[in-house]
Motif scaffolding. Structure first.
Motif, PDB file in Angstrom:
ATOM      1  N   ILE A 265      19.255 -18.467   8.408  1.00 26.33           N
ATOM      2  CA  ILE A 265      18.747 -17.162   8.858  1.00 26.33           C
ATOM      3  C   ILE A 265      18.894 -16.124   7.756  1.00 26.33           C
ATOM      4  O   ILE A 265      19.945 -16.026   7.122  1.00 26.33           O
ATOM      5  CB  ILE A 265      19.535 -16.663  10.104  1.00 26.33           C
ATOM      6  CG1 ILE A 265      19.301 -17.589  11.298  1.00 26.33           C
ATOM      7  CG2 ILE A 265      19.141 -15.225  10.473  1.00 26.33           C
ATOM      8  CD1 ILE A 265      20.275 -17.354  12.436  1.00 26.33           C
ATOM      9  N   ALA A 266      17.822 -15.380   7.512  1.00 24.01           N
ATOM     10  CA  ALA A 266      17.899 -14.221   6.626  1.00 24.01           C
ATOM     11  C   ALA A 266      16.920 -13.190   7.165  1.00 24.01           C
ATOM     12  O   ALA A 266      15.857 -13.544   7.698  1.00 24.01           O
ATOM     13  CB  ALA A 266      17.549 -14.599   5.193  1.00 24.01           C
ATOM     14  N   THR A 267      17.292 -11.923   7.030  1.00 23.87           N
ATOM     15  CA  THR A 267      16.493 -10.874   7.677  1.00 23.87           C
ATOM     16  C   THR A 267      15.322 -10.387   6.832  1.00 23.87           C
ATOM     17  O   THR A 267      14.572  -9.519   7.277  1.00 23.87           O
ATOM     18  CB  THR A 267      17.387  -9.666   8.037  1.00 23.87           C
ATOM     19  OG1 THR A 267      18.157  -9.330   6.884  1.00 23.87           O
ATOM     20  CG2 THR A 267      18.297  -9.972   9.203  1.00 23.87           C
ATOM     21  N   SER A 268      15.175 -10.881   5.614  1.00 27.40           N
ATOM     22  CA  SER A 268      14.011 -10.533   4.803  1.00 27.40           C
ATOM     23  C   SER A 268      13.421 -11.811   4.256  1.00 27.40           C
ATOM     24  O   SER A 268      14.160 -12.742   3.937  1.00 27.40           O
ATOM     25  CB  SER A 268      14.411  -9.649   3.612  1.00 27.40           C
ATOM     26  OG  SER A 268      14.626  -8.319   4.018  1.00 27.40           O
ATOM     27  N   SER A 269      12.103 -11.856   4.147  1.00 26.76           N
ATOM     28  CA  SER A 269      11.524 -13.044   3.523  1.00 26.76           C
ATOM     29  C   SER A 269      10.282 -12.721   2.708  1.00 26.76           C
ATOM     30  O   SER A 269       9.228 -12.403   3.238  1.00 26.76           O
ATOM     31  CB  SER A 269      11.208 -14.102   4.581  1.00 26.76           C
ATOM     32  OG  SER A 269      10.276 -13.606   5.496  1.00 26.76           O
ATOM     33  N   ASP A 270      10.467 -12.762   1.424  1.00 30.94           N
ATOM     34  CA  ASP A 270       9.369 -12.705   0.472  1.00 30.94           C
ATOM     35  C   ASP A 270       9.394 -14.080  -0.186  1.00 30.94           C
ATOM     36  O   ASP A 270      10.403 -14.452  -0.781  1.00 30.94           O
ATOM     37  CB  ASP A 270       9.635 -11.592  -0.558  1.00 30.94           C
ATOM     38  CG  ASP A 270       8.539 -11.502  -1.608  1.00 30.94           C
ATOM     39  OD1 ASP A 270       7.793 -12.485  -1.774  1.00 30.94           O
ATOM     40  OD2 ASP A 270       8.452 -10.458  -2.276  1.00 30.94           O
ATOM     41  N   GLU A 271       8.300 -14.831  -0.035  1.00 32.13           N
ATOM     42  CA  GLU A 271       8.361 -16.231  -0.490  1.00 32.13           C
ATOM     43  C   GLU A 271       8.603 -16.356  -1.990  1.00 32.13           C
ATOM     44  O   GLU A 271       9.018 -17.410  -2.472  1.00 32.13           O
ATOM     45  CB  GLU A 271       7.103 -16.994  -0.080  1.00 32.13           C
ATOM     46  CG  GLU A 271       5.857 -16.488  -0.758  1.00 32.13           C
ATOM     47  CD  GLU A 271       4.647 -17.372  -0.445  1.00 32.13           C
ATOM     48  OE1 GLU A 271       4.822 -18.391   0.222  1.00 32.13           O
ATOM     49  OE2 GLU A 271       3.548 -17.005  -0.885  1.00 32.13           O
ATOM     50  N   ASN A 272       8.370 -15.289  -2.721  1.00 30.48           N
ATOM     51  CA  ASN A 272       8.684 -15.314  -4.151  1.00 30.48           C
ATOM     52  C   ASN A 272      10.188 -15.229  -4.406  1.00 30.48           C
ATOM     53  O   ASN A 272      10.659 -15.615  -5.484  1.00 30.48           O
ATOM     54  CB  ASN A 272       7.997 -14.152  -4.870  1.00 30.48           C
ATOM     55  CG  ASN A 272       6.494 -14.298  -4.836  1.00 30.48           C
ATOM     56  OD1 ASN A 272       5.968 -15.372  -5.119  1.00 30.48           O
ATOM     57  ND2 ASN A 272       5.801 -13.232  -4.462  1.00 30.48           N
ATOM     58  N   PHE A 273      10.900 -14.687  -3.441  1.00 31.69           N
ATOM     59  CA  PHE A 273      12.352 -14.505  -3.587  1.00 31.69           C
ATOM     60  C   PHE A 273      13.049 -14.945  -2.295  1.00 31.69           C
ATOM     61  O   PHE A 273      13.636 -14.130  -1.592  1.00 31.69           O
ATOM     62  CB  PHE A 273      12.669 -13.036  -3.910  1.00 31.69           C
ATOM     63  CG  PHE A 273      11.809 -12.479  -5.011  1.00 31.69           C
ATOM     64  CD1 PHE A 273      12.048 -12.823  -6.333  1.00 31.69           C
ATOM     65  CD2 PHE A 273      10.740 -11.652  -4.716  1.00 31.69           C
ATOM     66  CE1 PHE A 273      11.227 -12.350  -7.340  1.00 31.69           C
ATOM     67  CE2 PHE A 273       9.912 -11.165  -5.726  1.00 31.69           C
ATOM     68  CZ  PHE A 273      10.158 -11.514  -7.046  1.00 31.69           C
ATOM     69  N   PRO A 274      12.979 -16.250  -1.987  1.00 32.61           N
ATOM     70  CA  PRO A 274      13.476 -16.736  -0.693  1.00 32.61           C
ATOM     71  C   PRO A 274      14.999 -16.814  -0.644  1.00 32.61           C
ATOM     72  O   PRO A 274      15.663 -16.884  -1.687  1.00 32.61           O
ATOM     73  CB  PRO A 274      12.862 -18.139  -0.608  1.00 32.61           C
ATOM     74  CG  PRO A 274      12.745 -18.573  -2.028  1.00 32.61           C
ATOM     75  CD  PRO A 274      12.442 -17.322  -2.822  1.00 32.61           C
TER      76      PRO A 274
END
Lengths: 187, 139
Positions: free
Chosen positions: B15-24
């Protein structure tokens, strides 16, 4: 997978300048302009997704429509914490609402404690005959404060989206810049 | 004693509250500080690291950037639930380099570690690496 950024947009300015009207017109895609005046007590929150042009990315704007009356502003101190972007609104037919903007801007800046993108919005341009705040004066103020200047009429739904789009795009750009710094720092 | 928070060692970030696929979030446990997980706005931000088994924690190290308020919580359950507070700290700002913080695990046991970033020195923060020295708990 597209990126969704989240930003807290604080809307401030004197009472009855049209903060809630701007928020509601924007939030409802122009479907709703509140005809009667109802004073905002504390703060009202609404959320809207804004697509960033030429990308699949979006900025989720958490719009905090705050109370202009000082009596209520202490109430909602928590809502003022950590703003991401700000919108300062004045009424072009009300000189006092313009004079008060300096205080509103400084207050948000103090809360933010860092640079945040901001816009200065001159509302009620439909009341041309009653206008007392000249465009060049307002523009000059905005420039001095590092804010982007917009004129609009929430009533006529003229140019009401532009300041919100500007803020979302400025925030998106800030993110792009910051991840570049992160890359540099780490390498 | 070895780094039990490595993907190579079987650790995961469920679980993580942010997801930018460039910086997973997986970048946190890949053992490299060049790659990172970026948060995408607002606080608090959280992520959870799940170990392969219940671990006895000796030391926790985190490399991050622009993080201010940081709290850690642990859970000994199989699923990531019932977290208990472990420690909380305000990190010093560091403009030109990564922040490097060490926490004692006090040999407490955990199956999951939750990191709560309560505030930042900027709108966006990054977490580059978490290293947890520990070993399978005898409990």
């Amino acid at each position: 997978m597209p990126v969704t950024l989240r930003a807290k947009c604080l809307i401030v300015g004197d009472s009855a300048v049209g903060k809630s009207a701007l928020t509601q017109v924007f939030h409802s895609d122009g479907a709703h302009f509140p005809k009667g005046y109802s004073m905002t007590v504390g703060v009202e929150l609404c959320v809207k997704n804004i697509s960033i042009p030429d990308t699949n990315d979006t900025v989720e704007l958490y719009i905090y429509d705050t109370a202009g009356k000082e009596t209520y502003s202490d109430y909602a101190q928590q809502a003022w914490e950590h703003p991401s972007v700000m919108m300062v609104v004045m009424d072009v037919t009300n000189e006092n609402s313009f004079m008060a903007c300096n205080r509103w801007v400084e207050r948000v800046k103090a809360k933010a404690g860092q640079h945040i993108p901001g816009v200065f919005v001159a509302n009620k341009t439909d009341l041309e005959g009653r206008r007392v705040v000249e465009r060049n004066k307002a523009e000059e103020f905005a420039k001095g404060k590092g804010l982007e200047y917009f004129e609009c009429s929430a009533k006529e739904q003229n140019n009401t989206d532009a300041p919100f789009y500007y803020l979302a795009n400025a925030y998106y750009k800030l993110y792009q810049e910051r991840v570049e710094v992160m890359k540099t720092i780490a390498s | 004693m070895f780094d039990v928070a490595l993907a190579e060692a079987g650790a995961q970030v469920p679980i993580a509250t942010s997801s930018d696929e460039n910086f997973p979030p997986e970048n946190i446990i890949d053992g490299k500080s060049e790659t990172f997980w970026a948060t995408t706005g607002l606080f608090p931000q959280e992520f959870i690291i799940t170990f392969t088994a219940l671990m006895s924690l000796e030391q926790i190290k985190i490399n991050c950037y622009q993080v201010k308020g940081l709290a850690m919580e642990r859970s000994i359950e199989n699923e990531p639930v019932n977290f208990e507070p472990m420690c909380e700290k305000e990190l010093c700002p560091s403009d030109a380099s990564l922040q490097m913080e060490e926490f004692s695990g006090e040999n407490s046991s955990a199956k999951h570690l939750k990191f709560v970033i309560k505030s930042g020195y900027d709108h966006f923060v990054s977490v580059h690496k978490v290293c947890v020295n520990g070993m399978a708990s005898r409990e």
